[in-house]
Design a protein around this motif. Structure first.
Motif, PDB file in Angstrom:
ATOM      1  N   GLU A  79       0.818  -1.215   0.000  1.00 34.77           N
ATOM      2  CA  GLU A  79       0.000   0.000   0.000  1.00 34.77           C
ATOM      3  C   GLU A  79       0.848   1.259   0.000  1.00 34.77           C
ATOM      4  OE1 GLU A  79      -0.196  -1.718   4.291  1.00 34.77           O
ATOM      5  OE2 GLU A  79      -0.101  -2.442   2.214  1.00 34.77           O
ATOM      6  N   ARG A  80       2.035   1.187   0.645  1.00 35.59           N
ATOM      7  CA  ARG A  80       2.948   2.337   0.646  1.00 35.59           C
ATOM      8  C   ARG A  80       3.533   2.547  -0.755  1.00 35.59           C
ATOM      9  NH1 ARG A  80       3.248   6.734   3.194  1.00 35.59           N
ATOM     10  NH2 ARG A  80       3.010   5.608   5.174  1.00 35.59           N
ATOM     11  N   MET A  81       3.920   1.437  -1.417  1.00 38.16           N
ATOM     12  CA  MET A  81       4.473   1.548  -2.763  1.00 38.16           C
ATOM     13  C   MET A  81       3.461   2.146  -3.725  1.00 38.16           C
ATOM     14  SD  MET A  81       6.810  -1.858  -3.382  1.00 38.16           S
ATOM     15  CE  MET A  81       5.652  -3.090  -2.765  1.00 38.16           C
ATOM     16  N   VAL A  82       2.198   1.737  -3.597  1.00 42.86           N
ATOM     17  CA  VAL A  82       1.164   2.213  -4.514  1.00 42.86           C
ATOM     18  C   VAL A  82       0.828   3.670  -4.246  1.00 42.86           C
ATOM     19  CG1 VAL A  82      -1.274   1.985  -5.132  1.00 42.86           C
ATOM     20  CG2 VAL A  82       0.174  -0.048  -4.971  1.00 42.86           C
ATOM     21  N   ILE A  83       0.615   4.033  -2.970  1.00 47.84           N
ATOM     22  CA  ILE A  83       0.196   5.410  -2.677  1.00 47.84           C
ATOM     23  C   ILE A  83       1.279   6.418  -3.043  1.00 47.84           C
ATOM     24  CG2 ILE A  83       0.997   5.600  -0.278  1.00 47.84           C
ATOM     25  CD1 ILE A  83      -2.444   6.682  -1.661  1.00 47.84           C
ATOM     26  N   GLU A  84       2.540   5.986  -2.951  1.00 55.26           N
ATOM     27  CA  GLU A  84       3.632   6.890  -3.310  1.00 55.26           C
ATOM     28  C   GLU A  84       3.949   6.822  -4.802  1.00 55.26           C
ATOM     29  OE1 GLU A  84       6.958   6.038  -0.825  1.00 55.26           O
ATOM     30  OE2 GLU A  84       6.062   6.982   0.960  1.00 55.26           O
ATOM     31  N   GLY A  85       3.370   5.841  -5.490  1.00 55.28           N
ATOM     32  CA  GLY A  85       3.648   5.702  -6.919  1.00 55.28           C
ATOM     33  C   GLY A  85       2.628   6.351  -7.806  1.00 55.28           C
ATOM     34  N   SER A  87      -0.004   9.844  -8.469  1.00 53.53           N
ATOM     35  CA  SER A  87      -0.132  11.263  -8.131  1.00 53.53           C
ATOM     36  C   SER A  87      -1.572  11.729  -8.062  1.00 53.53           C
ATOM     37  CB  SER A  87       0.619  12.114  -9.169  1.00 53.53           C
ATOM     38  OG  SER A  87       0.135  11.839 -10.485  1.00 53.53           O
ATOM     39  N   GLY A  88      -2.508  10.877  -8.452  1.00 52.18           N
ATOM     40  CA  GLY A  88      -3.920  11.235  -8.425  1.00 52.18           C
ATOM     41  C   GLY A  88      -4.776  10.020  -8.675  1.00 52.18           C
ATOM     42  N   PRO A  89      -6.072  10.224  -8.953  1.00 50.70           N
ATOM     43  CA  PRO A  89      -6.954   9.087  -9.230  1.00 50.70           C
ATOM     44  C   PRO A  89      -6.389   8.209 -10.344  1.00 50.70           C
ATOM     45  CG  PRO A  89      -8.251  11.078  -8.956  1.00 50.70           C
ATOM     46  CD  PRO A  89      -6.815  11.513  -8.985  1.00 50.70           C
ATOM     47  N   THR A  90      -6.366   6.885 -10.083  1.00 51.56           N
ATOM     48  CA  THR A  90      -5.751   5.948 -11.026  1.00 51.56           C
ATOM     49  C   THR A  90      -6.636   4.722 -11.179  1.00 51.56           C
ATOM     50  OG1 THR A  90      -3.564   6.671 -10.263  1.00 51.56           O
ATOM     51  CG2 THR A  90      -3.663   4.639 -11.567  1.00 51.56           C
ATOM     52  N   PRO A  91      -6.996   4.379 -12.419  1.00 47.28           N
ATOM     53  CA  PRO A  91      -7.809   3.171 -12.628  1.00 47.28           C
ATOM     54  C   PRO A  91      -7.055   1.922 -12.163  1.00 47.28           C
ATOM     55  CG  PRO A  91      -7.837   4.551 -14.587  1.00 47.28           C
ATOM     56  CD  PRO A  91      -6.776   5.112 -13.682  1.00 47.28           C
ATOM     57  N   MET A  92      -7.801   0.941 -11.722  1.00 51.17           N
ATOM     58  CA  MET A  92      -7.208  -0.309 -11.245  1.00 51.17           C
ATOM     59  C   MET A  92      -6.389  -0.999 -12.336  1.00 51.17           C
ATOM     60  SD  MET A  92      -7.606  -1.139  -8.070  1.00 51.17           S
ATOM     61  CE  MET A  92      -7.206  -2.868  -8.230  1.00 51.17           C
ATOM     62  N   GLN A  93      -6.855  -0.942 -13.575  1.00 51.93           N
ATOM     63  CA  GLN A  93      -6.122  -1.571 -14.659  1.00 51.93           C
ATOM     64  C   GLN A  93      -4.735  -0.964 -14.821  1.00 51.93           C
ATOM     65  OE1 GLN A  93      -6.896  -4.274 -16.338  1.00 51.93           O
ATOM     66  NE2 GLN A  93      -8.815  -4.457 -15.191  1.00 51.93           N
ATOM     67  N   ASP A  94      -4.637   0.369 -14.632  1.00 52.03           N
ATOM     68  CA  ASP A  94      -3.335   1.028 -14.737  1.00 52.03           C
ATOM     69  C   ASP A  94      -2.426   0.614 -13.576  1.00 52.03           C
ATOM     70  OD1 ASP A  94      -4.344   2.233 -16.956  1.00 52.03           O
ATOM     71  OD2 ASP A  94      -4.609   4.220 -16.061  1.00 52.03           O
ATOM     72  N   LYS A  96      -2.348  -2.259 -12.099  1.00 52.18           N
ATOM     73  CA  LYS A  96      -1.829  -3.597 -12.348  1.00 52.18           C
ATOM     74  C   LYS A  96      -0.692  -3.585 -13.360  1.00 52.18           C
ATOM     75  CE  LYS A  96      -6.185  -5.893 -11.224  1.00 52.18           C
ATOM     76  NZ  LYS A  96      -7.315  -6.714 -11.721  1.00 52.18           N
ATOM     77  N   GLN A  97      -0.685  -2.545 -14.219  1.00 53.82           N
ATOM     78  CA  GLN A  97       0.412  -2.421 -15.172  1.00 53.82           C
ATOM     79  C   GLN A  97       1.617  -1.732 -14.536  1.00 53.82           C
ATOM     80  OE1 GLN A  97      -1.176  -0.404 -18.613  1.00 53.82           O
ATOM     81  NE2 GLN A  97      -2.530  -2.112 -19.172  1.00 53.82           N
ATOM     82  N   MET A  98       1.360  -0.748 -13.653  1.00 52.15           N
ATOM     83  CA  MET A  98       2.440  -0.037 -12.974  1.00 52.15           C
ATOM     84  C   MET A  98       3.143  -0.944 -11.962  1.00 52.15           C
ATOM     85  SD  MET A  98       0.400   3.530 -12.322  1.00 52.15           S
ATOM     86  CE  MET A  98       1.692   4.226 -11.297  1.00 52.15           C
ATOM     87  N   PHE A  99       2.341  -1.774 -11.266  1.00 49.46           N
ATOM     88  CA  PHE A  99       2.863  -2.713 -10.284  1.00 49.46           C
ATOM     89  C   PHE A  99       2.426  -4.111 -10.704  1.00 49.46           C
ATOM     90  CE2 PHE A  99       1.787   1.338  -8.350  1.00 49.46           C
ATOM     91  CZ  PHE A  99       2.985   1.720  -7.761  1.00 49.46           C
TER      92      PHE A  99
END
Length: 492
Positions: A79-85, A87-94, A96-99
């Motif tokens: 959750e820390r990696m995601v929240i810091e990765g 910058s704003g509202p992000t779709p779930m599909q994106d 899964k691609q970022m992480f």
């Protein structure tokens, strides 16, 4: 005056070592006494029983990080990696691609639980609050080592979360220390002589007379031995074997048969109407297969059902269906075996029984299961009477250990007269255990049986529950090794 103690040479050695050490760990005590740790501690426990030593045990609770916990302690929680990765509202599909999909899936639930983000129509929306959590603080304090709850400075809820997420595991370290008591010191001060002790006498010692000069290790005859569980058959199987032996001793022949039976042998040959409720799906396991009908009997059975055949019976009326009679079922009773045996052996005398499994669509509860054992029996001979039936059943129950047996009038579709045998059990009163009767002529005539047939079907599992003192039928089929070990082979 110092009390007299019966102690072994090992105990003496340990006691002398404790007098010199005062208080020692198992390793220290074993080193001082020149023994293995296991031998020294066995002697220490025996001394404790006699009040000459004390064995203290303390348990230290600590926690260690798992491989996954060490990874997140180094890289940060998902959750820390995601929240810091983001910058704003992000779709779930994106996400899964970022992480990785695994990290995104884990992070989503914890983001909502910690209040760091909301999930709106599949979009992760940060709330702007992502302060360092107690779990992150605890992970940082591990620093690659095992820690106690105090060292982690974490509350019970935080530790529970780490365990639930499998980031940490709980371990217990046991520490023992052995010390000498005042009685032990007094005994040492009175003087202890360590002598070689013999644990077992041999034939050579007896022949030479050497045993007279030896010191034997003392034994406490009041110490309970370790229980030994010998091999034995299952208690339920023992009772089934006992029932089988009783009927074999009474001159009966045991018969076996197929689990799958045609409706003809399971129902029609027993003069059970084809629209009887017992044939419905809620009582019977119906199969998609069929069987051929026995040509020598089907016409007679058909006639008996429709109009009573050549007897004075009126039958059931209507039209008897061969299609229904051909359908296969899982036998609902073992009577299908005995009636078929009688048809194949119509000449007297016949004394046959079976102990086998039957199947019905029962809801599983303490007194019902879809599979159960049934004890079926028949006697066919000239001049057989209802009194012979009662005498035979009473003899069986007496041999099973029930002193009081009685019979209550009952009704069954294929016997007349019919009874339900009952036995008296202390604490329960009269308990019904099955059904019995004389086969009706509508059953025997179509199969060419010309003499009276005494028949019974007894509940094996219910009888077993009474003999074994069980209140739940399911216990007979569960692999409870402790119950199997404790079960008595002989019950007097």
């Amino acid at each position: 005056m110092t009390p007299k103690y019966n102690i072994t040479s090992n105990e003496k050695n340990v006691l002398i070592s404790l007098e010199r050490l005062g208080k020692a760990s198992p390793g220290e005590l074993a080193g001082k006494a020149g023994m293995k740790v296991e031998t020294a501690m066995q002697a220490a426990f025996l001394l404790e029983e006699k009040g000459l030593a004390e064995v203290d045990e303390t348990v230290t609770e600590n926690y260690e990080l798992t491989d996954e916990g060490r990874k997140y302690a180094s890289e940060g929680l998902p959750e820390r990696m995601v929240i810091e990765g983001i910058s704003g509202p992000t779709p779930m599909q994106d996400l899964k691609q970022m992480f990785s999909p695994e990290v995104a899936g884990i992070a989503t639930g914890w983001l909502r639980r910690k209040g760091w983000a909301n999930i709106e129509d599949g979009v992760v929306v940060p709330t702007g609050k992502a302060v360092t959590g107690k779990d992150e603080q605890a992970l940082a304090k591990f620093n690659g080592q095992a820690r106690t709850p105090g060292e982690l400075e974490a509350d019970a809820g935080t530790i529970a979360d780490l365990l639930k997420r499998k980031l940490a595991v709980r371990k217990e370290d046991k520490h023992r220390s052995v010390s000498i008591t005042a009685q032990g010191l007094e005994l040492v001060a009175s003087g202890i002589v360590i002598e070689e002790e013999v644990a077992q006498i041999s034939s050579e010692m007896l022949k030479s007379g050497q045993w007279k000069d030896l010191k034997f290790r003392p034994y406490n005859i009041h110490t309970k031995p370790k229980p030994v569980y010998g091999a034995k058959s299952h208690p339920y199987q023992r009772l089934i074997d006992q029932m089988r032996r009783i009927f074999l001793d009474m001159g009966f022949t045991e018969i076996k048969g197929e689990v799958v039976q045609s409706s003809f042998w399971n129902f029609d040959s027993l003069f059970q109407p084809q629209d009887h409720p017992a044939r419905e799906m809620q009582d019977t396991f119906h199969l998609s297969s069929t069987s051929e009908l026995p040509g020598e009997y089907k016409d007679n059975v058909c006639a008996m059902h429709e109009y009573g055949g050549d007897t004075d019976s009126t039958g059931w009326g209507g039209t008897w269906s061969e299609e229904i009679a051909c359908r296969n079922v899982l036998r609902t009773h073992t009577t299908a075996l005995t009636i078929r045996y009688l048809a194949d052996n119509p000449e007297p005398p016949v004394k046959a029984f079976s102990i086998d499994r039957a199947y019905r669509r029962e809801t599983i509860d303490p007194t019902h299961t879809p599979e159960f054992e049934q004890l079926e029996g028949v006697v066919m001979d000239k001049d057989m009477s209802f009194a012979n039936l009662l005498g035979c059943l009473k003899e069986f129950y007496h041999r099973m250990g029930f002193e009081d047996v009685r019979f209550r009038p009952g009704y069954f579709p294929y016997t007349e007269p019919s009874v339900e045998p009952e036995v008296y059990v202390d604490g329960l009163g009269w308990v019904e255990l099955g059904g019995a009767g004389v086969f009706r002529k509508e059953v025997t005539y179509p199969l060419g049986i010309k003499y009276p047939v005494l028949a019974w079907g007894l509940g094996v599992s219910r009888l077993a529950m009474l003999k074994l003192g069980l209140k739940d039928l399911r216990l007979l089929y569960q692999s409870d090794i402790d119950w199997l070990r404790r079960s008595e082979i002989c019950q007097l």
